[in-house]
Design a protein around this motif. Structure first.
Motif, PDB file in Angstrom:
ATOM      1  N   GLN A  37       0.854  -1.192   0.000  1.00 13.24           N
ATOM      2  CA  GLN A  37       0.000   0.000   0.000  1.00 13.24           C
ATOM      3  C   GLN A  37       0.884   1.235   0.000  1.00 13.24           C
ATOM      4  OE1 GLN A  37      -2.872   0.254   3.150  1.00 13.24           O
ATOM      5  NE2 GLN A  37      -3.562   2.264   2.533  1.00 13.24           N
ATOM      6  N   GLU A  41      -5.241   4.572  -0.562  1.00 13.64           N
ATOM      7  CA  GLU A  41      -5.651   3.176  -0.696  1.00 13.64           C
ATOM      8  C   GLU A  41      -4.989   2.480  -1.884  1.00 13.64           C
ATOM      9  OE1 GLU A  41      -7.921   1.539   1.415  1.00 13.64           O
ATOM     10  OE2 GLU A  41      -7.717   3.316   2.669  1.00 13.64           O
ATOM     11  N   LEU A  43      -2.748   0.211  -4.042  1.00 11.64           N
ATOM     12  CA  LEU A  43      -1.933  -0.986  -3.858  1.00 11.64           C
ATOM     13  C   LEU A  43      -1.075  -1.210  -5.093  1.00 11.64           C
ATOM     14  CD1 LEU A  43      -4.315  -3.669  -2.293  1.00 11.64           C
ATOM     15  CD2 LEU A  43      -2.437  -2.478  -1.187  1.00 11.64           C
TER      16      LEU A  43
END
Length: 78
Positions: A37, A41, A43
């Motif tokens: 991460q 948010e 990834l």
């Protein structure tokens, strides 16, 4: 390393370093997919060998720095 502190390497040929935190690791027979991460948010999915996973002692929750080699970034679209 405290929360929010970036890990910097003094001798790298790239400035493309992004601080992150390992959220999940999915191990295969030879490689592992590590989900890191970064901002908010977002990834990033990183593929590493099982040997590298063990050598670097990677685990979920560990703070890491992604080192991006721009030669390997591709984009596709319709």
């Amino acid at each position: 390393m405290s929360k929010g502190e970036e890990m910097k390497f003094s001798k790298l040929s790239t400035a493309n370093q992004i601080a992150g935190k390992i959220m999940e690791i999915r191990k295969g027979a030879v490689t592992a997919i590590v989900y890191v991460q970064i901002a908010d948010e977002t990834l990033v999915e990183v593929s590493v060998t099982i040997a590298s996973l063990e050598t670097l002692k990677l685990y979920e929750g560990k703070a890491v720095t992604l080192i991006i080699n721009p030669v390997d970034i591709m984009i596709g679209c319709e």
